[in-house]
Write a protein that holds these residues in place. Structure first.
Motif, mmCIF file in Angstrom:
data_model
loop_
_atom_site.group_PDB
_atom_site.id
_atom_site.type_symbol
_atom_site.label_atom_id
_atom_site.label_comp_id
_atom_site.label_asym_id
_atom_site.label_seq_id
_atom_site.Cartn_x
_atom_site.Cartn_y
_atom_site.Cartn_z
ATOM 1 N N ASP A 74 31.873 22.508 53.206
ATOM 2 C CA ASP A 74 32.230 22.813 51.832
ATOM 3 C C ASP A 74 31.746 24.222 51.546
ATOM 4 O O ASP A 74 30.543 24.480 51.535
ATOM 5 C CB ASP A 74 31.557 21.825 50.874
ATOM 6 C CG ASP A 74 31.934 20.379 51.220
ATOM 7 O OD1 ASP A 74 33.065 20.163 51.660
ATOM 8 O OD2 ASP A 74 31.071 19.499 51.061
ATOM 9 N N ARG A 85 30.457 33.512 42.170
ATOM 10 C CA ARG A 85 31.286 34.263 41.225
ATOM 11 C C ARG A 85 30.420 35.392 40.688
ATOM 12 O O ARG A 85 29.556 35.170 39.837
ATOM 13 C CB ARG A 85 31.772 33.353 40.099
ATOM 14 C CG ARG A 85 32.646 32.200 40.583
ATOM 15 C CD ARG A 85 33.195 31.404 39.407
ATOM 16 N NE ARG A 85 33.935 30.242 39.858
ATOM 17 C CZ ARG A 85 33.435 29.010 39.889
ATOM 18 N NH1 ARG A 85 32.190 28.792 39.493
ATOM 19 N NH2 ARG A 85 34.161 27.997 40.308
ATOM 20 N N ARG A 133 29.395 38.444 38.547
ATOM 21 C CA ARG A 133 29.768 38.735 37.163
ATOM 22 C C ARG A 133 29.025 39.935 36.606
ATOM 23 O O ARG A 133 28.778 40.012 35.410
ATOM 24 C CB ARG A 133 29.495 37.502 36.303
ATOM 25 C CG ARG A 133 30.398 36.329 36.641
ATOM 26 C CD ARG A 133 29.830 35.007 36.182
ATOM 27 N NE ARG A 133 29.231 35.088 34.877
ATOM 28 C CZ ARG A 133 28.342 34.218 34.419
ATOM 29 N NH1 ARG A 133 27.961 33.222 35.171
ATOM 30 N NH2 ARG A 133 27.834 34.353 33.223
ATOM 31 N N PHE A 136 25.481 36.126 38.208
ATOM 32 C CA PHE A 136 26.436 35.384 39.025
ATOM 33 C C PHE A 136 26.256 33.894 38.757
ATOM 34 O O PHE A 136 25.286 33.466 38.140
ATOM 35 C CB PHE A 136 26.213 35.664 40.520
ATOM 36 C CG PHE A 136 24.973 35.028 41.084
ATOM 37 C CD1 PHE A 136 23.729 35.602 40.898
ATOM 38 C CD2 PHE A 136 25.049 33.832 41.790
ATOM 39 C CE1 PHE A 136 22.589 35.011 41.398
ATOM 40 C CE2 PHE A 136 23.910 33.236 42.293
ATOM 41 C CZ PHE A 136 22.670 33.829 42.098
ATOM 42 N N ARG A 168 27.099 30.176 41.162
ATOM 43 C CA ARG A 168 27.543 29.740 42.480
ATOM 44 C C ARG A 168 27.759 28.241 42.468
ATOM 45 O O ARG A 168 27.158 27.522 41.665
ATOM 46 C CB ARG A 168 26.530 30.098 43.559
ATOM 47 C CG ARG A 168 25.119 29.663 43.298
ATOM 48 C CD ARG A 168 24.345 29.443 44.566
ATOM 49 N NE ARG A 168 24.605 28.118 45.109
ATOM 50 C CZ ARG A 168 24.131 27.667 46.263
ATOM 51 N NH1 ARG A 168 23.392 28.445 47.002
ATOM 52 N NH2 ARG A 168 24.386 26.451 46.680
ATOM 53 N N THR A 169 28.606 27.802 43.341
ATOM 54 C CA THR A 169 28.835 26.373 43.477
ATOM 55 C C THR A 169 29.432 26.093 44.849
ATOM 56 O O THR A 169 29.952 26.996 45.503
ATOM 57 C CB THR A 169 29.781 25.856 42.374
ATOM 58 O OG1 THR A 169 29.795 24.433 42.402
ATOM 59 C CG2 THR A 169 31.214 26.342 42.609
ATOM 60 N N GLN A 170 29.312 24.872 45.237
ATOM 61 C CA GLN A 170 29.929 24.438 46.484
ATOM 62 C C GLN A 170 31.174 23.638 46.134
ATOM 63 O O GLN A 170 31.203 22.917 45.138
ATOM 64 C CB GLN A 170 28.942 23.576 47.272
ATOM 65 C CG GLN A 170 29.206 23.587 48.754
ATOM 66 C CD GLN A 170 27.965 23.293 49.554
ATOM 67 O OE1 GLN A 170 26.926 22.958 49.003
ATOM 68 N NE2 GLN A 170 28.065 23.407 50.863
ATOM 69 N N LEU A 171 32.191 23.788 46.924
ATOM 70 C CA LEU A 171 33.444 23.121 46.613
ATOM 71 C C LEU A 171 34.223 22.891 47.899
ATOM 72 O O LEU A 171 33.787 23.286 48.983
ATOM 73 C CB LEU A 171 34.253 23.945 45.613
ATOM 74 C CG LEU A 171 34.238 25.475 45.778
ATOM 75 C CD1 LEU A 171 35.095 25.909 46.911
ATOM 76 C CD2 LEU A 171 34.656 26.137 44.493
ATOM 77 N N ILE A 172 35.335 22.250 47.757
ATOM 78 C CA ILE A 172 36.181 22.006 48.927
ATOM 79 C C ILE A 172 37.184 23.134 49.083
ATOM 80 O O ILE A 172 37.319 23.713 50.154
ATOM 81 C CB ILE A 172 36.906 20.647 48.784
ATOM 82 C CG1 ILE A 172 35.859 19.530 48.772
ATOM 83 C CG2 ILE A 172 37.889 20.453 49.924
ATOM 84 C CD1 ILE A 172 36.434 18.165 48.451
ATOM 85 N N SER A 173 37.874 23.439 48.020
ATOM 86 C CA SER A 173 38.791 24.569 48.033
ATOM 87 C C SER A 173 38.911 25.093 46.613
ATOM 88 O O SER A 173 38.606 24.381 45.659
ATOM 89 C CB SER A 173 40.165 24.166 48.580
ATOM 90 O OG SER A 173 40.755 23.213 47.727
ATOM 91 N N ALA A 174 39.338 26.333 46.505
ATOM 92 C CA ALA A 174 39.432 26.923 45.177
ATOM 93 C C ALA A 174 40.482 28.018 45.180
ATOM 94 O O ALA A 174 40.807 28.575 46.227
ATOM 95 C CB ALA A 174 38.073 27.492 44.750
ATOM 96 N N ASP A 210 40.041 30.990 37.066
ATOM 97 C CA ASP A 210 39.701 30.112 38.182
ATOM 98 C C ASP A 210 40.389 28.775 38.029
ATOM 99 O O ASP A 210 40.454 28.220 36.934
ATOM 100 C CB ASP A 210 38.184 29.877 38.239
ATOM 101 C CG ASP A 210 37.435 31.122 38.674
ATOM 102 O OD1 ASP A 210 37.902 31.781 39.598
ATOM 103 O OD2 ASP A 210 36.393 31.419 38.081
ATOM 104 N N SER A 232 31.324 33.364 29.630
ATOM 105 C CA SER A 232 30.132 32.532 29.459
ATOM 106 C C SER A 232 29.323 32.965 28.253
ATOM 107 O O SER A 232 28.707 32.145 27.571
ATOM 108 C CB SER A 232 29.256 32.603 30.706
ATOM 109 O OG SER A 232 29.934 32.095 31.813
ATOM 110 N N THR A 243 17.971 38.965 39.788
ATOM 111 C CA THR A 243 18.360 37.693 40.365
ATOM 112 C C THR A 243 18.255 37.809 41.882
ATOM 113 O O THR A 243 17.939 38.867 42.417
ATOM 114 C CB THR A 243 19.799 37.327 39.976
ATOM 115 O OG1 THR A 243 20.691 38.201 40.662
ATOM 116 C CG2 THR A 243 20.010 37.464 38.479
ATOM 117 N N ARG A 244 18.585 36.740 42.551
ATOM 118 C CA ARG A 244 18.498 36.780 44.011
ATOM 119 C C ARG A 244 19.526 37.731 44.619
ATOM 120 O O ARG A 244 19.399 38.111 45.781
ATOM 121 C CB ARG A 244 18.682 35.382 44.595
ATOM 122 C CG ARG A 244 19.975 34.738 44.199
ATOM 123 C CD ARG A 244 20.114 33.345 44.715
ATOM 124 N NE ARG A 244 20.336 33.321 46.150
ATOM 125 C CZ ARG A 244 20.720 32.239 46.822
ATOM 126 N NH1 ARG A 244 20.883 31.111 46.161
ATOM 127 N NH2 ARG A 244 20.921 32.273 48.095
#
Lengths: 514, 421
Positions: free
Chosen positions: A239, A244, A246, A251, A253-259, A298, A346, A444-445
């Motif tokens: 995944d 993202r 910004r 920023f 972040r997220t984990q996903l299958i597809s986007a 998105d 946001s 941030t990181r």
């Protein structure tokens, strides 16, 4: 008049080397922006100039200016191999880039109408691109997709352009230019992000011949751009994690299958220009205002806004050329100011604020009856630029002021007008950094990964040097040229803060027929 | 017309156009946010004094907490605009509940606005109305759904488990208890992912699969402060040949497993671990919960029996039906979602679970454990505000049957400020 209007000579040589490549890129990247990639690696008025600098309305971008082009048919066919590599890079640029390109352009006189067109295809291999899953992270929008994996990308880029200008009618003429660019690319390793980008620009213009010597023009630009990006999907073993970006460190972040992500943009531009010429003198000047807006979305099932940016830019240009029987000289000046703001959905407010200014003056002189037959060509240039960037939420801001100067020389061995000859050239430049300011109160990181290194590249004094060797011959009314160029930009400081930056080398071989 | 005359007309127009375009939008500035919390309309008073109000950013790992004043309001002074989950909770003792409702039963009240966008441009006022459900004596102590990585980097999810805990002072009997996962996406994990279409029903949840602990009534006692583990596969995942040496758990001593008997024997039955009874199943080989964050409920059906109320998924006629479970049957609930911005994908109403948790990613071995509210005579009393986001903490690895100290897992650690090169 003849020396001013004949052929394309050295100017075409320069176009052949850099202009073709630049024009195709510009069609996809809204032209050179002081906020974009061009601001840091090389002097802004580097050698060679990227386009024909003959002071005319056409030079100022007015398609109606084509009417006054003195030459009839023009043609250019070019094959170029290009390689850029080195560690003096912005963090979202490729560590190395190889490109093969085929470029053709030409113009014809059809009745009283003038036409011109170009087509360019390039295949590019970008190695080790990190934190950028879009066509170009430095196009302008701060809302960029990325993952932390990075990898090599393959891209195909096509540019098409067509211009038509009417005959003069009551001292007026009109013209329109259509520019279309399409590109797609994909990373060669999982989760295999890909993008498709399309750019369409319509540039109408009019020209008035005020007096036999002077003319004034107005032209505008309406442009559309769209870019779709995808990541993941079938074949992805994991995944993917999407960042993202910004702003300067902001920023999510997220984990996903597809986007999927879509960027849509519009741009509007207006230019007023003036040109004047006499037997020995020619001048042109223009003022341009440009507004670019784009927004990111998105997802499909439940589209969510990803951010919108708005970039406002003003350009002023002036050029004057003097031609004498044994040579000529030209002075070019350019002032650009651009401000960009990114509105983050946001926050429902502006979070990214960029300001950039640049000024450049270039003086060139050649010896010979015409630029294309010049036996010697010199250039000195000087400029200064400032760039400031700020992220409100991350409380991060930096600013750099950098003057620069350089010189170049090109010589034809064998003299002008000969059927065969060598071209030898060299250039050098220095980028100074007179003022820097860095603040990251809420890092941030990604601040040490993306923001600080980008600041470092901009804040690094640089040396720039290049050499060029070519051979040219003429037959059957055609001129053929093979040219090789090597240029290198090197960090000019030993400060530990810039220790990770080294140099960047550009190599190019071009085969041109015109 | 001379060129100067034209220039005098045109250039100011261009400059005016540039200046008139402005810069568009205002910069980010903090804004005040007022939150007013009310009791349900049937209660004797409106203002929920003493309610705990949490404003948690869905983008940054930050949360601010205030307690409502006598008017049931609290004011957060300097809030960075953005997406927030605003939640409120109030636990009523039996006496407090009697004063407000006439019913002498302890109750937990909660309310939430997931993924509420706070924008600048004035005072932001938010109103929350608490909803109640009975305090669960049996609570979910821990859920491990993220899965783990194998030594070769492959994914492994057979080590998922849920742990149920007796939070009461008396022995509870688990006979006939149901455990179910709730239908719905965890977030926009695919471009076309939509929130559950069942989210319009505030009085029920819709289960994808339902399992039951067998028993006749008093065969499965659970003492106070004790727990049971229900595993997807009741094996030692670290040493079993079918397991994963990198798995963080040994579930060979689990109390139950969800053995999914199939003709092709794709799910292996662990002989030493009793099986749950499969009541309704819409999954594949295993009872796999989404590694992006599942919704889970523990419930009891009325003693009159459980008749499956199956419902077609709106807009997805090819999917197997889901089972409607009334909220009043639910004893405890848990909600995990894809990320902090996935609040609109919530599957559980605020009455059951006002919040949600999210992991830093899939296959991270992270686990979610309920916080301890108090320790009385050596027995832990776990926090139960019917808000997963508040009640559970994210751990870097699971702690089945224990409350061992393990590092908490943070998403976005802010670093110390760095200045000038």
């Amino acid at each position: 008049m003849a020396p001013l209007t004949r052929g394309r000579g050295l100017a075409l040589l320069m176009v052949a080397l850099a202009g073709a490549r630049a024009s195709a890129q510009q069609s996809a990247s809204h032209g050179t922006s002081p906020l974009g990639r061009a601001c840091c690696l090389a002097p802004t008025a580097t050698w060679p100039p990227s386009r024909d600098t003959l002071p005319t309305l056409e030079r100022e971008g007015n398609p109606a200016g084509l009417t006054t082009r003195d030459s009839g048919a023009t043609r250019l066919l070019e094959v170029a191999l290009h390689r850029t590599a080195g560690t003096l890079q912005r963090p979202q640029e490729a560590r190395a880039q190889q490109e093969g390109a085929l470029h053709a352009e030409g113009g014809r006189l059809l009745g009283g109408w003038r036409t011109a067109g170009l087509v360019r295809y390039a295949r590019r291999h970008d190695r080790d691109v990190r934190w950028n899953n879009s066509s170009d992270a430095y196009l302008g929008t701060p809302y960029v997709w990325a993952d932390s994996i990075g990898g090599d990308w393959l891209r195909d880029l096509v540019s098409l352009g067509a211009t038509i200008a009417t005959p003069s009618w009551r001292r007026m003429s009109a013209g329109v230019r259509l520019e279309y660019g399409v590109g797609q690319g994909a990373r060669r390793n999982g989760p295999r992000p890909l993008f498709r980008r399309r750019v369409l620009d319509l540039v109408p213009g009019v020209r008035w011949q005020l007096t036999p010597r002077q003319q004034i023009g107005l032209h505008g630009r309406v442009g559309w751009e769209s870019e779709e990006s995808e990541i993941g999907g079938a074949g992805s073993p994991d995944d993917p994690v999407i960042f993202r970006l910004r702003g300067l460190g902001t920023f999510d972040r997220t984990q996903l299958i597809s986007a999927e992500r879509a960027l849509l943009g519009r741009r509007h531009e207006g230019t007023v220009s003036h040109a004047w010429r006499s037997t020995q003198w020619a001048t042109s000047a223009s003022a341009t205002a440009r507004l670019v807006r784009d927004s990111v979305r998105d997802g499909i099932g439940r589209p969510t806004p990803g951010g919108s940016s708005r970039r406002l830019r003003g350009d002023g240009q002036f050029a004057v050329r003097r031609v004498v029987p044994r040579g000529g000289a030209q002075l070019d000046a350019r002032v650009t100011r651009e401000s960009a703001r990114g509105s983050d959905p946001s926050f429902g407010a502006v979070n990214v604020i960029d300001q950039a200014t640049s000024m450049a003056v270039r003086w060139q002189r050649w010896r010979g009856a015409a630029p294309d037959d010049a036996t010697r060509w010199w250039q000195v240039h000087a400029g200064a630029s400032t760039l400031s960037r700020r992220d409100v939420v991350a409380e991060t801001a930096w600013r750099v002021a950098a003057p620069e100067a350089g010189a170049a020389v090109l010589s034809r061995l064998g003299g002008g007008g000969t059927l065969r000859g060598w071209l030898v050239g060299a250039s050098m430049g220095r980028r100074f950094v007179t003022d820097t300011n860095w603040r990251a109160d809420r890092p941030t990181r990604l601040t040490p990964v993306l923001v600080r290194p980008d600041f470092a590249v901009h804040a690094t004094p640089q040396w720039h040097g290049g050499v060029r060797l070519g051979y040219e011959w003429r037959s059957a009314g055609l001129r053929t040229r093979v040219l090789a160029e090597v240029a290198r930009t090197t960090r000019a400081t030993d400060a530990p803060a810039f220790a990770t930056l080294g140099s960047r080398t550009v190599m190019q071989v071009t085969y041109s027929v015109f | 017309m001379s060129c100067w005359r034209i220039a005098r007309c045109v250039v100011p127009l261009v400059l005016a156009a540039v200046a008139g375009c402005g810069d568009g939008g205002t910069e980010v500035r903090t804004v005040p946010v007022s939150v007013r919390v009310s009791y349900p309309g049937s209660y004797a008073q409106s203002a929920a004094a003493g309610a705990r109000i949490v404003l948690s950013s869905t983008e940054r790992s930050s949360a601010d907490t205030l307690v409502a004043d006598a008017q049931g309001t609290a004011r957060f002074g300097r809030v960075i605009p953005g997406s927030y989950t605003i939640s409120a909770s109030r636990s009523l003792t039996a006496d407090e509940a009697f004063t407000l409702t006439g019913q002498r039963t302890a109750v937990a009240l909660a309310a939430a606005l997931p993924a509420r966008t706070i924008q600048q441009g004035g005072d932001t006022a938010v109103a929350l109305t608490l909803q109640g459900s009975r305090l669960g004596d049996l609570v979910i102590k821990e859920i491990y759904f993220t899965g783990s990585r194998t030594p070769t980097g492959d994914t492994y999810f057979s080590d998922q488990f849920i742990e149920l805990y007796n939070n009461a002072t008396d022995t509870l009997y688990l006979d006939s208890l149901y455990i179910a996962d709730v239908f719905g996406n965890s977030g926009q994990i695919n471009p076309t992912s939509l929130p559950t279409p069942f989210n319009t029903d505030a009085n029920a949840v819709y289960a994808s699969s339902i399992w039951q602990i067998a028993g006749t009534g008093r065969q499965r006692p659970l003492a106070p402060g004790r727990s049971i583990i229900i595993a997807q596969d009741g094996i030692n995942h670290r040493t079993d040949p079918l397991g994963n040496p990198n798995s963080p758990v040994d579930l060979s001593s689990a109390d139950f497993e969800s053995f999914n008997q199939r003709d092709d024997n794709r799910d292996v039955d662990a002989p030493n671990v009793p099986n749950l009874t499969r009541v309704w199943f819409t999954g594949g080989f295993d009872w796999l919960w989404t590694v992006f964050g599942p919704g889970l409920i523990v419930f009891r059906a009325p003693s009159t029996g459980f008749v499956l109320d199956t419902v077609r998924v709106p807009g997805s006629p090819t999917l197997q039906p889901r089972v409607r479970i009334p909220n009043v049957w639910v004893i405890d609930a848990f909600e995990g979602l894809q990320n902090g911005g996935s609040g609109s994908y919530k599957r559980l109403t605020a009455a059951l679970d006002a919040g949600f948790v999210f992991a830093t990613g899939t296959y991270t071995s992270e686990s979610f454990r309920r916080r301890t509210a108090a320790t009385i005579g050596g027995r832990r009393v776990l926090q139960d505000r019917n808000n997963s986001g508040e009640d559970f903490e994210r751990l870097s690895r699971p702690t089945p049957r224990t409350f061992d100290e393990v590092p908490r897992s943070n998403l976005l650690p802010w670093r110390a400020a760095a200045r000038r090169p």
